[in-house]
Design a protein around this motif. Structure first.
Motif, short mmCIF file in Angstrom:
data_model
loop_
_atom_site.label_atom_id
_atom_site.label_comp_id
_atom_site.label_asym_id
_atom_site.label_seq_id
_atom_site.Cartn_x
_atom_site.Cartn_y
_atom_site.Cartn_z
N CYS A 1 0.94 -1.05 0.01
CA CYS A 1 0.00 -0.09 -0.01
C CYS A 1 0.82 1.27 -0.04
O CYS A 1 1.70 1.36 0.73
N SER A 45 0.40 3.80 1.11
CA SER A 45 0.13 4.94 2.28
C SER A 45 0.84 4.13 3.32
O SER A 45 1.41 4.86 4.36
N CYS A 46 0.55 2.90 3.81
CA CYS A 46 0.98 2.37 5.21
C CYS A 46 1.91 1.14 5.07
O CYS A 46 2.44 0.51 5.95
N CYS A 52 -6.97 -0.74 0.65
CA CYS A 52 -5.96 -1.23 1.69
C CYS A 52 -6.73 -1.76 2.81
O CYS A 52 -7.51 -0.97 3.64
N CYS A 81 -5.10 0.37 6.32
CA CYS A 81 -5.29 1.77 6.63
C CYS A 81 -6.65 2.34 5.75
O CYS A 81 -6.96 3.55 6.01
N PHE A 85 -6.67 3.10 2.81
CA PHE A 85 -6.24 4.07 1.74
C PHE A 85 -6.78 3.31 0.18
O PHE A 85 -6.67 1.98 0.03
ZN LIG Z 1 -2.53 1.05 3.86
#
Ligand SMILES: [Zn+2]
Length: 502
Positions: free
Chosen positions: A382, A384-385, A396, A399, A401
């Motif tokens: 991901c 983002s995380c 995701c 998170c 996302f």
């Molecule tokens: Zn994520």
């Protein structure tokens, strides 16, 4: 006497059927944690009931010792053929080290069981055992029967090295029935391996050249990243680290210690007393993080271990599955294991808990043992995380996302290649991805943050805003684009044209 699980009993029965049907060399595929030794013991009890003599061959001294303890616990009296420990060789069950047996000659037995049998294809000594016993049944045991040539045909054998494979269970099946735990993967960063050469390993697989790898990954900033992500995602959990070489492992240990974590390093030069003390400290919880190169990849059992740090990039499926196998054993309240991948392996080889190749390699060239080369079936972190999502999972699960619809993005081989400038809005995922790649290039080349911001602005016509500072390995396309901009800039200067990036 032996209380076998249903799949174990079925596997032992399938082996008997294969041998009764005329097969002489059968591989039993049995993942780490599936009870390989229980099945071996059942086979040996069965052979003894028929009055047959059996030898169990191992390729390391500690595996001979380990087998001996298990045999005694199961009530199987046995002799040993291993250097100075050799004794009672008249007994009908023997445990032998391949080195000693190769030196002293093969004993008179009816059945041969080979432990860690994926080594047979690459080991002259093991192959010698197979060639010189072509009329006796040979049972290979392996949690990773993925070596090149395990099913290769030899004229001397009038057939393949191993003729058949019996699959006791798969990792995914064992997870399903709670004999193993599932693993969650995070891939926060991957090292730049573009300068690392590849070579064939002992199992005939292509893998990275160790010396080059050390240079690519043994860097303070990469190790700092390992430690900081561990604090973020796995702080305090019993952890095993697989490093690239001894120096790298020691450097990782030192950075963990500097951060106040009880960490220890272990290698093949650690003497037996110290080794036992270190393993006892990790088992008691006194030590939290244990780092090594490969010594703990085989035959080390520590179910409480919850977190695995992959700091050793590999292309070898055998090595990868062995390393991940360390954290999949269930323990108390452990419901899921954690893998922090700093090696890029899950992105290139996929989840080791997915289905693995279930056929013996026939040694033919160009038949790659790589399980999943198709990009679309590989998992991706991901943006983002860094949680590694299975292929085709959009949102995701960690998170939340959600990458936006990628209609404004030209995608090739699953990678972002180019942004089509147009009226459509460019999604935050795309922006994050480009920003992450620029951050990576910035760090690697020692550029300023301003450089990354300007490049981002050249790309999107807006300044970076609301993005996370998570570097990601750049695609070739992005690198080419940067290069093209640099060239354009240089030309602009030559011609005396002012062509500042902003
Ligand atoms: Zn994520």
């Amino acid at each position: 006497m032996l209380d076998l699980r249903p799949y174990q009993a079925a596997a032992v029965q399938a082996l008997r059927v294969a041998l009764a049907g005329g097969a002489l060399r059968v591989m039993l595929y049995s993942p780490t944690g599936s009870g390989k030794t229980e099945m071996a013991l059942a086979i040996i009890h069965g052979a003894r009931a028929k009055g047959k003599r059996v030898i169990f061959l191992a390729n390391r001294i500690h595996l001979v010792e380990q087998a001996s303890r298990r045999f005694y616990a199961s009530g199987i009296d046995h002799g040993i053929i291993q250097g100075e420990n050799t004794r009672d060789t008249h007994l009908p069950v023997l445990i032998g080290s391949i080195d000693t047996v190769a030196r002293r000659g093969f004993p008179d037995v009816d059945v041969i069981v080979i432990d860690e049998a994926h080594a047979v294809a690459g080991s002259k000594r093991f192959r010698g055992v197979v060639f010189s016993n072509s009329a006796r049944p040979i049972i290979g045991l392996s949690a990773t029967p993925f070596s090149k040539g395990l099913g290769k045909r030899y004229p001397e054998l009038d057939g393949p090295l191993f003729e058949q494979m019996v699959v006791a269970a798969t990792i995914s099946k064992l997870i399903e029935v709670d004999f193993l735990v599932d693993a969650e993967f995070y891939a926060p960063a991957e090292p730049d391996l573009s300068s690392v050469k590849t070579t064939r390993n002992a199992f005939g697989e292509i893998d990275y050249c160790e010396r080059d790898l050390g240079k690519a990954v043994d860097k303070p900033e990469l190790i700092g990243d390992i430690v900081s992500h561990w604090f973020k995602l796995a702080a305090g959990t019993p952890t095993v680290v697989f490093a690239t070489n001894i120096a790298h492992s020691k450097h990782i240990t030192a950075q963990f210690r500097a951060a106040g974590v009880a960490a220890e390093h272990i290698d093949c030069y650690t003497d037996d007393v110290e080794r036992a003390a270190i393993l006892a400290r990790i088992e008691s919880g006194e030590t939290t993080v244990i780092s090594n190169v490969g010594i703990l990849a085989e035959g080390w059992d520590f179910p409480a271990c919850r977190t695995l740090i992959l700091a050793r990039p590999t292309k070898s499926l055998i090595r990868y599955v062995q390393m991940v196998g360390r954290v999949l054993r269930p323990f108390d309240s452990k419901t899921v294991a954690l893998v922090l991948d700093h090696s890029g392996t899950v992105r290139s080889l996929g989840f080791p808990t997915d289905d693995l190749p279930l056929e013996l390699d026939d040694g033919a060239p160009n038949v790659s043992a790589k399980p999943r080369e198709r990009e679309e079936s590989l998992p991706k972190p991901c943006p983002s995380c860094a949680y590694v999502k299975p292929a085709k999972v959009h949102v995701c699960p960690k998170c939340g996302f959600a990458p936006e619809c990628q209609s404004d993005v030209v995608v090739g081989d699953g990678e972002l290649v180019r942004i089509k400038r147009g009226k459509r809005t460019i999604g935050p995922e795309t922006k994050q991805h480009v920003w992450s790649q620029l951050l990576f290039v910035k760090q690697k080349r020692g550029y300023s943050r301003g450089w990354a911001s300007h490049k981002y602005r050249e790309f999107f016509d807006v300044w970076p805003k609301g993005l996370r500072d998570v570097p990601a390995t750049p695609t070739q396309e992005l690198l080419n684009w940067i290069k093209s901009r640099d060239i354009a800039y240089a030309w602009g200067r030559k011609k005396g044209v002012r062509h500042a990036p902003d």
